[in-house]
Motif scaffolding. Structure first.
Motif, PDB file in Angstrom:
ATOM      1  N   LYS A 180      37.331  44.600  35.826  1.00 63.41           N
ATOM      2  CA  LYS A 180      38.351  43.754  36.215  1.00 63.41           C
ATOM      3  C   LYS A 180      39.078  44.111  37.367  1.00 63.41           C
ATOM      4  CE  LYS A 180      39.175  44.667  31.153  1.00 63.41           C
ATOM      5  NZ  LYS A 180      40.199  44.913  30.244  1.00 63.41           N
ATOM      6  N   TYR A 181      39.529  42.582  37.725  1.00 61.84           N
ATOM      7  CA  TYR A 181      40.273  42.537  39.140  1.00 61.84           C
ATOM      8  C   TYR A 181      41.438  41.724  38.938  1.00 61.84           C
ATOM      9  CZ  TYR A 181      35.180  43.280  40.149  1.00 61.84           C
ATOM     10  OH  TYR A 181      33.984  43.703  40.113  1.00 61.84           O
ATOM     11  N   VAL A 182      42.614  42.567  39.592  1.00 60.21           N
ATOM     12  CA  VAL A 182      43.934  41.722  39.699  1.00 60.21           C
ATOM     13  C   VAL A 182      44.081  41.631  40.991  1.00 60.21           C
ATOM     14  CG1 VAL A 182      46.270  41.638  39.150  1.00 60.21           C
ATOM     15  CG2 VAL A 182      44.586  42.606  37.582  1.00 60.21           C
ATOM     16  N   PHE A 183      44.526  40.365  41.849  1.00 58.91           N
ATOM     17  CA  PHE A 183      44.643  40.133  43.098  1.00 58.91           C
ATOM     18  C   PHE A 183      46.245  39.492  43.061  1.00 58.91           C
ATOM     19  CE2 PHE A 183      40.285  39.655  42.690  1.00 58.91           C
ATOM     20  CZ  PHE A 183      39.793  40.112  43.821  1.00 58.91           C
ATOM     21  N   VAL A 184      47.114  40.277  43.968  1.00 60.44           N
ATOM     22  CA  VAL A 184      48.529  39.928  43.834  1.00 60.44           C
ATOM     23  C   VAL A 184      48.707  39.302  45.351  1.00 60.44           C
ATOM     24  CG1 VAL A 184      50.792  40.394  43.679  1.00 60.44           C
ATOM     25  CG2 VAL A 184      48.997  41.272  42.047  1.00 60.44           C
ATOM     26  N   THR A 185      49.137  38.123  45.742  1.00 62.76           N
ATOM     27  CA  THR A 185      49.045  37.571  46.870  1.00 62.76           C
ATOM     28  C   THR A 185      50.061  36.625  47.204  1.00 62.76           C
ATOM     29  OG1 THR A 185      47.325  35.969  46.399  1.00 62.76           O
ATOM     30  CG2 THR A 185      46.440  38.248  47.205  1.00 62.76           C
ATOM     31  N   HIS A 186      50.295  36.236  48.474  1.00 67.16           N
ATOM     32  CA  HIS A 186      51.046  35.012  48.771  1.00 67.16           C
ATOM     33  C   HIS A 186      50.542  34.317  49.892  1.00 67.16           C
ATOM     34  CE1 HIS A 186      52.816  36.780  52.682  1.00 67.16           C
ATOM     35  NE2 HIS A 186      52.414  37.698  52.090  1.00 67.16           N
ATOM     36  N   SER A 187      50.985  33.187  49.981  1.00 68.31           N
ATOM     37  CA  SER A 187      50.382  32.086  51.254  1.00 68.31           C
ATOM     38  C   SER A 187      50.972  32.540  52.250  1.00 68.31           C
ATOM     39  CB  SER A 187      50.564  30.714  50.779  1.00 68.31           C
ATOM     40  OG  SER A 187      50.147  30.158  51.837  1.00 68.31           O
ATOM     41  N   LEU A 188      50.198  32.441  53.605  1.00 65.67           N
ATOM     42  CA  LEU A 188      50.735  32.525  54.926  1.00 65.67           C
ATOM     43  C   LEU A 188      49.983  31.448  55.582  1.00 65.67           C
ATOM     44  CD1 LEU A 188      52.672  34.088  56.827  1.00 65.67           C
ATOM     45  CD2 LEU A 188      50.799  35.304  57.332  1.00 65.67           C
ATOM     46  N   ASN A 189      50.952  30.500  55.773  1.00 71.27           N
ATOM     47  CA  ASN A 189      50.282  29.093  56.850  1.00 71.27           C
ATOM     48  C   ASN A 189      48.976  28.644  56.023  1.00 71.27           C
ATOM     49  OD1 ASN A 189      52.230  29.322  58.989  1.00 71.27           O
ATOM     50  ND2 ASN A 189      51.140  30.980  59.913  1.00 71.27           N
ATOM     51  N   LEU A 190      49.177  28.375  55.023  1.00 72.46           N
ATOM     52  CA  LEU A 190      48.260  27.503  53.930  1.00 72.46           C
ATOM     53  C   LEU A 190      47.169  28.708  53.603  1.00 72.46           C
ATOM     54  CD1 LEU A 190      48.346  24.075  55.532  1.00 72.46           C
ATOM     55  CD2 LEU A 190      49.567  24.792  53.645  1.00 72.46           C
ATOM     56  N   TRP A 191      47.106  29.745  53.849  1.00 72.77           N
ATOM     57  CA  TRP A 191      45.945  30.977  53.462  1.00 72.77           C
ATOM     58  C   TRP A 191      46.364  32.089  53.295  1.00 72.77           C
ATOM     59  CZ3 TRP A 191      41.349  33.655  55.626  1.00 72.77           C
ATOM     60  CH2 TRP A 191      40.442  33.555  54.786  1.00 72.77           C
ATOM     61  N   PHE A 192      45.638  33.123  53.136  1.00 71.24           N
ATOM     62  CA  PHE A 192      46.164  34.437  52.864  1.00 71.24           C
ATOM     63  C   PHE A 192      46.621  35.054  54.205  1.00 71.24           C
ATOM     64  CE2 PHE A 192      42.637  33.822  49.429  1.00 71.24           C
ATOM     65  CZ  PHE A 192      43.523  34.113  48.530  1.00 71.24           C
ATOM     66  N   PRO A 193      47.345  36.225  54.340  1.00 70.40           N
ATOM     67  CA  PRO A 193      47.387  36.893  55.492  1.00 70.40           C
ATOM     68  C   PRO A 193      45.882  37.677  55.832  1.00 70.40           C
ATOM     69  CG  PRO A 193      49.032  37.635  53.790  1.00 70.40           C
ATOM     70  CD  PRO A 193      48.128  36.589  53.143  1.00 70.40           C
ATOM     71  N   ALA A 194      46.069  37.966  57.091  1.00 66.69           N
ATOM     72  CA  ALA A 194      44.548  38.383  57.490  1.00 66.69           C
ATOM     73  C   ALA A 194      43.986  39.456  57.051  1.00 66.69           C
ATOM     74  CB  ALA A 194      44.848  38.386  59.393  1.00 66.69           C
ATOM     75  N   GLU A 195      45.082  40.467  56.532  1.00 67.23           N
ATOM     76  CA  GLU A 195      44.561  41.725  55.907  1.00 67.23           C
ATOM     77  C   GLU A 195      43.726  41.346  54.727  1.00 67.23           C
ATOM     78  OE1 GLU A 195      47.915  42.689  58.476  1.00 67.23           O
ATOM     79  OE2 GLU A 195      47.695  41.116  57.146  1.00 67.23           O
ATOM     80  N   PRO A 202      26.530  39.481  38.286  1.00 61.25           N
ATOM     81  CA  PRO A 202      26.580  38.831  36.868  1.00 61.25           C
ATOM     82  C   PRO A 202      25.960  39.992  36.117  1.00 61.25           C
ATOM     83  CG  PRO A 202      25.685  37.382  38.714  1.00 61.25           C
ATOM     84  CD  PRO A 202      25.837  38.837  39.198  1.00 61.25           C
ATOM     85  N   ASP A 203      25.767  41.216  36.294  1.00 59.32           N
ATOM     86  CA  ASP A 203      25.052  42.116  35.617  1.00 59.32           C
ATOM     87  C   ASP A 203      25.872  42.605  34.222  1.00 59.32           C
ATOM     88  OD1 ASP A 203      26.837  43.451  37.128  1.00 59.32           O
ATOM     89  OD2 ASP A 203      26.064  45.223  37.168  1.00 59.32           O
ATOM     90  N   ARG A 204      27.104  42.242  34.276  1.00 64.68           N
ATOM     91  CA  ARG A 204      27.941  42.467  33.082  1.00 64.68           C
ATOM     92  C   ARG A 204      29.140  41.642  33.198  1.00 64.68           C
ATOM     93  NH1 ARG A 204      28.984  47.620  36.024  1.00 64.68           N
ATOM     94  NH2 ARG A 204      31.033  47.832  36.772  1.00 64.68           N
ATOM     95  N   ARG A 205      29.780  41.524  32.174  1.00 60.67           N
ATOM     96  CA  ARG A 205      30.839  40.650  31.977  1.00 60.67           C
ATOM     97  C   ARG A 205      32.039  41.148  32.863  1.00 60.67           C
ATOM     98  NH1 ARG A 205      32.726  36.310  29.275  1.00 60.67           N
ATOM     99  NH2 ARG A 205      34.983  36.005  28.617  1.00 60.67           N
ATOM    100  N   ARG A 206      32.536  40.368  33.734  1.00 63.69           N
ATOM    101  CA  ARG A 206      33.638  40.677  34.496  1.00 63.69           C
ATOM    102  C   ARG A 206      34.734  39.810  34.525  1.00 63.69           C
ATOM    103  NH1 ARG A 206      31.237  44.843  38.581  1.00 63.69           N
ATOM    104  NH2 ARG A 206      29.069  44.565  38.264  1.00 63.69           N
ATOM    105  N   LYS A 207      35.981  40.144  35.003  1.00 64.20           N
ATOM    106  CA  LYS A 207      37.133  39.083  34.958  1.00 64.20           C
ATOM    107  C   LYS A 207      37.984  39.375  35.841  1.00 64.20           C
ATOM    108  CE  LYS A 207      37.940  40.041  30.315  1.00 64.20           C
ATOM    109  NZ  LYS A 207      38.836  39.967  29.131  1.00 64.20           N
ATOM    110  N   SER A 208      38.790  38.367  36.192  1.00 60.27           N
ATOM    111  CA  SER A 208      39.863  38.572  37.111  1.00 60.27           C
ATOM    112  C   SER A 208      41.100  37.940  37.144  1.00 60.27           C
ATOM    113  CB  SER A 208      39.314  37.951  38.697  1.00 60.27           C
ATOM    114  OG  SER A 208      39.026  36.495  38.588  1.00 60.27           O
ATOM    115  N   LEU A 209      42.217  38.334  37.677  1.00 58.93           N
ATOM    116  CA  LEU A 209      43.461  37.583  37.415  1.00 58.93           C
ATOM    117  C   LEU A 209      43.944  37.563  38.759  1.00 58.93           C
ATOM    118  CD1 LEU A 209      46.035  36.540  35.965  1.00 58.93           C
ATOM    119  CD2 LEU A 209      46.713  38.741  35.931  1.00 58.93           C
TER     120      LEU A 209
END
Length: 209
Positions: A95-110, A137-144
């Motif tokens: 499982k993956y959780v990504f917490v991000t914000h936009s910087l000039n219409l995209w992600f920060p460089a990091e 796709p070897d097993r069921r994965r999910k993201s938020l």
């Protein structure tokens, strides 16, 4: 027991970021319902992320030609080890959780630097004579993905962050994806209705994620 990778990309302190605050609430609720799961946290501004440079590109190009990674130079070996560690961490999680914000219409460089460390030949995707194919796709994965888009408009243009990450995860093999959006990351953003709706959705997702 599942393995959850929690990735943040925000230079602000938590009390100055709506996404970081909500992400923390989500994680606390998730662990309350899933106390047996293992959670790994990556802060892309705090943790060391290897940049793709000439040494890294050279190692990848030789790999594409079928050369042995054991022939890496003294300069290449520590850089590739850091990249492999992050790619292996990513592929080992469910499982993956990504917490991000936009910087000039995209992600920060990091964030792009991090993406380049998890999209690695023979780690998360393989090259065939016809195409590149994701290996997850070897097993069921999910993201938020919890993301704050700009609080103002850029004319008629749209933030590209969410669509990019969705395409990337689809390619790697993460098919079950959820997205929660906010307009603006600063606490001064006044849309309380939107914020509370996002908060309720996140807490609901946490109980069955």
């Amino acid at each position: 027991m599942a393995n959850l990778l929690y990735v943040t990309c925000n230079v602000k302190p938590q009390d100055r970021s709506r996404t970081l605050s909500l992400g923390c609430e989500f994680l606390e609720e998730y662990l309350r319902w899933n106390p047996q799961d293992e959670v790994q946290v990556l802060d892309l501004y705090r943790d060391s992320i290897q940049r793709v440079d000439q040494d890294v590109l050279g190692a990848w190009e030789r790999s594409e030609r079928g050369e042995d990674y054991g022939l890496l130079s003294v300069e290449e070996r520590p850089k590739m080890s850091r990249i492999w560690r992050l790619a292996d961490q990513f592929s080992a999680c469910d499982k993956y959780v990504f917490v991000t914000h936009s910087l000039n219409l995209w992600f920060p460089a990091e964030f792009k630097m991090y993406v380049d460390t998890i999209c690695v030949p023979d780690r998360t995707y393989r090259l065939t004579p016809q195409e590149a194919k994701g290996m997850l796709p070897d097993r069921r994965r999910k993201s938020l993905h919890l993301h704050a888009s700009p609080s103002f408009t850029f004319g008629q243009e749209h933030d590209l962050s969410v669509a990019y990450l969705r395409s990337l995860l689809n390619f790697l093999g993460v098919a079950d994806q959820k997205t929660v959006l906010l307009r603006g990351d600063n606490p001064e953003c006044r849309d309380i209705i939107e914020y509370e709706a996002a908060r309720r959705r996140l807490l609901t997702l946490a109980r069955r994620f």
